[in-house]
Scaffold this active site. Structure first.
Site, mmCIF file in Angstrom:
data_model
loop_
_atom_site.group_PDB
_atom_site.id
_atom_site.type_symbol
_atom_site.label_atom_id
_atom_site.label_comp_id
_atom_site.label_asym_id
_atom_site.label_seq_id
_atom_site.Cartn_x
_atom_site.Cartn_y
_atom_site.Cartn_z
ATOM 1 N N THR A 125 100.584 114.313 -57.586
ATOM 2 C CA THR A 125 99.375 113.519 -57.353
ATOM 3 C C THR A 125 99.053 112.655 -58.571
ATOM 4 O O THR A 125 99.399 113.024 -59.705
ATOM 5 C CB THR A 125 98.187 114.462 -57.059
ATOM 6 O OG1 THR A 125 96.970 113.721 -57.144
ATOM 7 C CG2 THR A 125 98.091 115.605 -58.069
ATOM 8 N N ASP A 126 98.327 111.570 -58.333
ATOM 9 C CA ASP A 126 97.910 110.731 -59.470
ATOM 10 C C ASP A 126 96.891 111.452 -60.360
ATOM 11 O O ASP A 126 96.652 111.044 -61.496
ATOM 12 C CB ASP A 126 97.345 109.383 -58.985
ATOM 13 C CG ASP A 126 96.105 109.496 -58.108
ATOM 14 O OD1 ASP A 126 95.684 110.626 -57.785
ATOM 15 O OD2 ASP A 126 95.553 108.433 -57.746
ATOM 16 N N GLU A 127 96.281 112.530 -59.838
ATOM 17 C CA GLU A 127 95.248 113.224 -60.623
ATOM 18 C C GLU A 127 95.808 113.890 -61.879
ATOM 19 O O GLU A 127 95.050 114.245 -62.776
ATOM 20 C CB GLU A 127 94.532 114.281 -59.767
ATOM 21 C CG GLU A 127 93.762 113.644 -58.642
ATOM 22 C CD GLU A 127 92.681 114.530 -58.044
ATOM 23 O OE1 GLU A 127 92.314 115.546 -58.655
ATOM 24 O OE2 GLU A 127 92.205 114.187 -56.959
ATOM 25 N N TYR A 150 92.531 122.141 -60.228
ATOM 26 C CA TYR A 150 93.534 121.644 -59.270
ATOM 27 C C TYR A 150 94.566 120.759 -59.970
ATOM 28 O O TYR A 150 95.772 121.003 -59.887
ATOM 29 C CB TYR A 150 92.855 120.874 -58.127
ATOM 30 C CG TYR A 150 93.807 119.976 -57.370
ATOM 31 C CD1 TYR A 150 94.799 120.511 -56.548
ATOM 32 C CD2 TYR A 150 93.747 118.576 -57.489
ATOM 33 C CE1 TYR A 150 95.697 119.691 -55.870
ATOM 34 C CE2 TYR A 150 94.640 117.755 -56.812
ATOM 35 C CZ TYR A 150 95.615 118.316 -56.006
ATOM 36 O OH TYR A 150 96.503 117.499 -55.346
ATOM 37 N N LYS A 154 98.659 121.173 -60.711
ATOM 38 C CA LYS A 154 99.684 120.223 -60.255
ATOM 39 C C LYS A 154 100.497 119.687 -61.443
ATOM 40 O O LYS A 154 101.710 119.506 -61.342
ATOM 41 C CB LYS A 154 99.032 119.066 -59.490
ATOM 42 C CG LYS A 154 98.394 119.443 -58.167
ATOM 43 C CD LYS A 154 99.365 119.915 -57.099
ATOM 44 C CE LYS A 154 100.235 118.816 -56.539
ATOM 45 N NZ LYS A 154 101.076 119.302 -55.411
HETATM 46 P P1 NAD Z 1 96.465 120.302 -47.255
HETATM 47 O O1 NAD Z 1 95.508 121.170 -47.989
HETATM 48 O O2 NAD Z 1 95.986 119.538 -46.070
HETATM 49 O O3 NAD Z 1 97.726 121.157 -46.792
HETATM 50 C C1 NAD Z 1 98.344 122.106 -47.596
HETATM 51 C C2 NAD Z 1 99.293 122.935 -46.728
HETATM 52 O O4 NAD Z 1 99.978 123.862 -47.577
HETATM 53 C C3 NAD Z 1 98.582 123.750 -45.651
HETATM 54 O O5 NAD Z 1 99.287 123.642 -44.422
HETATM 55 C C4 NAD Z 1 98.657 125.181 -46.175
HETATM 56 O O6 NAD Z 1 98.674 126.168 -45.161
HETATM 57 C C5 NAD Z 1 99.970 125.148 -46.955
HETATM 58 N N1 NAD Z 1 100.034 126.180 -48.004
HETATM 59 C C6 NAD Z 1 99.082 126.461 -48.944
HETATM 60 N N2 NAD Z 1 99.490 127.481 -49.714
HETATM 61 C C7 NAD Z 1 100.729 127.836 -49.274
HETATM 62 C C8 NAD Z 1 101.669 128.810 -49.693
HETATM 63 N N3 NAD Z 1 101.416 129.646 -50.719
HETATM 64 N N4 NAD Z 1 102.849 128.884 -49.046
HETATM 65 C C9 NAD Z 1 103.113 128.064 -47.995
HETATM 66 N N5 NAD Z 1 102.255 127.134 -47.544
HETATM 67 C C10 NAD Z 1 101.069 127.013 -48.180
HETATM 68 O O7 NAD Z 1 97.058 119.304 -48.346
HETATM 69 P P2 NAD Z 1 97.473 117.767 -48.236
HETATM 70 O O8 NAD Z 1 96.287 116.917 -48.459
HETATM 71 O O9 NAD Z 1 98.301 117.582 -47.020
HETATM 72 O O10 NAD Z 1 98.387 117.634 -49.537
HETATM 73 C C11 NAD Z 1 99.775 117.928 -49.479
HETATM 74 C C12 NAD Z 1 100.381 117.731 -50.845
HETATM 75 O O11 NAD Z 1 100.184 116.385 -51.280
HETATM 76 C C13 NAD Z 1 99.756 118.608 -51.931
HETATM 77 O O12 NAD Z 1 100.775 119.072 -52.785
HETATM 78 C C14 NAD Z 1 98.809 117.672 -52.674
HETATM 79 O O13 NAD Z 1 98.672 118.072 -54.010
HETATM 80 C C15 NAD Z 1 99.540 116.354 -52.551
HETATM 81 N N6 NAD Z 1 98.713 115.136 -52.559
HETATM 82 C C16 NAD Z 1 97.635 115.012 -51.724
HETATM 83 C C17 NAD Z 1 96.909 113.826 -51.685
HETATM 84 C C18 NAD Z 1 95.720 113.632 -50.758
HETATM 85 O O14 NAD Z 1 95.030 112.621 -50.867
HETATM 86 N N7 NAD Z 1 95.454 114.537 -49.843
HETATM 87 C C19 NAD Z 1 97.283 112.760 -52.528
HETATM 88 C C20 NAD Z 1 98.380 112.924 -53.394
HETATM 89 C C21 NAD Z 1 99.092 114.105 -53.372
HETATM 90 O O1 DAU Z 2 94.153 111.261 -55.909
HETATM 91 C C1 DAU Z 2 94.880 112.164 -55.118
HETATM 92 C C2 DAU Z 2 94.016 113.356 -54.802
HETATM 93 O O2 DAU Z 2 93.036 112.909 -53.884
HETATM 94 C C3 DAU Z 2 94.797 114.532 -54.231
HETATM 95 O O3 DAU Z 2 95.661 115.028 -55.222
HETATM 96 C C4 DAU Z 2 93.859 115.648 -53.781
HETATM 97 O O4 DAU Z 2 94.601 116.660 -53.123
HETATM 98 C C5 DAU Z 2 92.852 115.070 -52.813
HETATM 99 O O5 DAU Z 2 91.919 116.067 -52.442
HETATM 100 C C6 DAU Z 2 92.127 113.882 -53.431
HETATM 101 O O6 DAU Z 2 91.260 114.297 -54.513
HETATM 102 P P1 DAU Z 2 89.788 113.678 -54.723
HETATM 103 O O7 DAU Z 2 88.991 114.643 -55.466
HETATM 104 O O8 DAU Z 2 89.869 112.284 -55.225
HETATM 105 O O9 DAU Z 2 89.355 113.588 -53.172
HETATM 106 P P2 DAU Z 2 88.024 114.000 -52.393
HETATM 107 O O10 DAU Z 2 88.184 113.523 -50.978
HETATM 108 O O11 DAU Z 2 87.632 115.406 -52.616
HETATM 109 O O12 DAU Z 2 86.923 113.081 -53.099
HETATM 110 C C7 DAU Z 2 87.060 111.664 -53.139
HETATM 111 C C8 DAU Z 2 85.876 111.120 -53.895
HETATM 112 O O13 DAU Z 2 84.678 111.330 -53.120
HETATM 113 C C9 DAU Z 2 85.612 111.807 -55.228
HETATM 114 O O14 DAU Z 2 85.145 110.852 -56.163
HETATM 115 C C10 DAU Z 2 84.517 112.822 -54.921
HETATM 116 C C11 DAU Z 2 83.719 112.119 -53.836
HETATM 117 N N1 DAU Z 2 83.058 113.022 -52.846
HETATM 118 C C12 DAU Z 2 83.825 113.936 -52.208
HETATM 119 C C13 DAU Z 2 83.258 114.796 -51.298
HETATM 120 C C14 DAU Z 2 84.102 115.832 -50.602
HETATM 121 C C15 DAU Z 2 81.695 112.889 -52.585
HETATM 122 O O15 DAU Z 2 80.999 112.023 -53.150
HETATM 123 N N2 DAU Z 2 81.141 113.749 -51.682
HETATM 124 C C16 DAU Z 2 81.847 114.706 -51.033
HETATM 125 O O16 DAU Z 2 81.258 115.482 -50.231
#
Ligand code: NAD
Ligand code: DAU
Length: 336
Positions: A125-127, A150, A154
């Site tokens: 992730t970019d985080e 988190y 990562k």
């Molecule tokens: P998500 O939380 O929707 O899904 C995570 C999945 O992993 C779930 O199906 C869960 O059951 C499974 N899981 C959790 N722990 C496990 C374990 N111990 N063994 C097997 N399976 C397990 O997450 P997402 O948003 O789909 O993110 C997927 C990946 O992409 C993550 O690695 C996250 O860090 C990365 N990512 C997410 C975002 C975003 O914006 N959501 C952006 C950049 C990178």
């Molecule tokens: O940048 C990639 C990441 O993006 C991934 O690695 C993470 O898995 C994913 O959860 C996401 O992280 P963020 O913390 O950026 O996403 P989130 O949707 O939780 O929040 C986006 C922005 O919105 C952040 O600035 C917090 C704000 N927010 C979020 C929630 C849930 C609010 O203001 N209110 C809320 O209730």
């Protein structure tokens, strides 16, 4: 036909990726998912009978099981999506994040090493880069500076991936993408949470001043980029993925309300997330120039399609927002 082990395939991005790969390639997919609160078999109900797809329920931290599975299924490559993914939950409690994101990645790397896996893609992730000021963007050489439990977990996983490549020659690749949105995203994340609260006429909880900036990409564009990295990325490299679409949170929230014909009075400013990163922005020049990738969707089109998806799939999210979800919501939004 090559066989890929996709971990975390029942989550948001993993399920979109599996659907994308089955449609756009000949690979066979084995999906290993623990089915935590974020994993949902309904995310893949339309492809569960596909002959190129197989599901196993299991934990990536379980070395014996992962080892057995990779051997039994004759896995060629691994793409690791499995993670605890929500920053706010990592602030409430970080242990599961360290377990799955760090130890789980270590198990997968170890199994990859022992089974001469051809390619290992870590979905990062970019985080991991931390927070930006008003200017500049993250490149692949920006130092790692994670701020939340988190993102620290990562970043730790990324360092293990780098070490396994350097020390043992495991053929690894790392992708670092910005914030995704699209269908099947668990409604704890900003966009789906705001959509379903608006649809339910519930308050829309905006942290701080609402001016934190995220760089949004439609999930299908992310999946396309991962497939490109998997097929053509240079072993040992990191690839940033982003769609040049920075927006302050409040702008997204207002857009959702407008699209749904709801009043801005639903917006409620709430206590900020501790350690809240101010701004993320991705420089995706490397993947664009080296792998000839670019996003296909505009934000204007894809956000409308996403809102429409949540309107049309009420039963999907209504089943989720009970039990565990309500407990979490109360703990984070009401008792903090
Ligand atoms: P998500 O939380 O929707 O899904 C995570 C999945 O992993 C779930 O199906 C869960 O059951 C499974 N899981 C959790 N722990 C496990 C374990 N111990 N063994 C097997 N399976 C397990 O997450 P997402 O948003 O789909 O993110 C997927 C990946 O992409 C993550 O690695 C996250 O860090 C990365 N990512 C997410 C975002 C975003 O914006 N959501 C952006 C950049 C990178
Ligand atoms: O940048 C990639 C990441 O993006 C991934 O690695 C993470 O898995 C994913 O959860 C996401 O992280 P963020 O913390 O950026 O996403 P989130 O949707 O939780 O929040 C986006 C922005 O919105 C952040 O600035 C917090 C704000 N927010 C979020 C929630 C849930 C609010 O203001 N209110 C809320 O209730």
């Amino acid at each position: 036909m090559k066989k890929i082990l996709v971990t975390g395939g029942c989550g948001f991005i993993g399920s979109n990726f599996i659907r994308y790969v089955l449609k756009n390639s000949d690979y066979e997919i084995v999906n290993l998912d623990k089915l935590t609160y974020a994993g949902n078999l309904k995310n893949l109900v339309d492809i569960e009978e596909n002959s190129r797809y197989k599901f196993y329920r299991g934990d990536i931290c379980n070395y014996e099981f992962v080892s057995y599975l990779v051997d039994r299924e004759k896995i060629d490559s691994i793409i690791n999506f499995a993670a605890e993914s929500h920053v706010d939950r990592s602030i409430l409690s970080s242990q599961e994040f360290i377990r799955t994101n760090v130890i789980g990645t270590n198990v997968l790397l170890e199994v990859a090493r022992q089974n001469a896996i051809e390619r290992f893609v870590q979905i990062s992730t970019d985080e991991v880069y931390g927070s930006l000021g008003p200017d500049g963007k993250f490149t692949e050489t920006t130092p790692l500076s994670p701020n939340s439990p988190y993102s620290a977990s990562k970043a730790s996983a990324d360092l293990l991936v780098k070490a396994y490549h350097h020390t043992y020659g495991v053929p690894t690749l790392i992708t670092r993408c910005s914030n995704n949105y699209g269908p099947y995203q668990f409604p704890e994340k900003l966009i789906p949470l705001m959509i379903i609260n608006a649809l339910s006429n519930k308050p829309l909880p905006v942290y701080g001043d609402g001016m934190n900036v995220r760089d949004w990409i439609y999930v299908e564009d992310h999946c396309d980029a991962i497939l490109k990295v998997f097929e053509s990325g240079k072993i040992g490299e990191v690839y940033n993925i982003g769609a040049e679409n920075e927006k302050p949170n409040i702008e997204i929230v207002k857009l959702i309300l407008k699209e749904l014909g709801k009043d801005e009075s639903l917006i409620t400013f709430v206590k900020d997330r501790p350690g809240h990163d101010r701004r993320y922005a991705i420089d995706a020049t490397k993947i664009k120039e080296e792998l000839n990738w670019k996003p296909k969707y505009t934000f204007e089109r894809a956000i409308k399609e996403t809102i429409a998806w949540y309107q049309e799939n009420k039963s999907w999210w209504q089943e989720i927002i009970s039990g565990e979800y309500l407990n979490y919501y109360k703990k984070w939004y009401e008792e903090r």
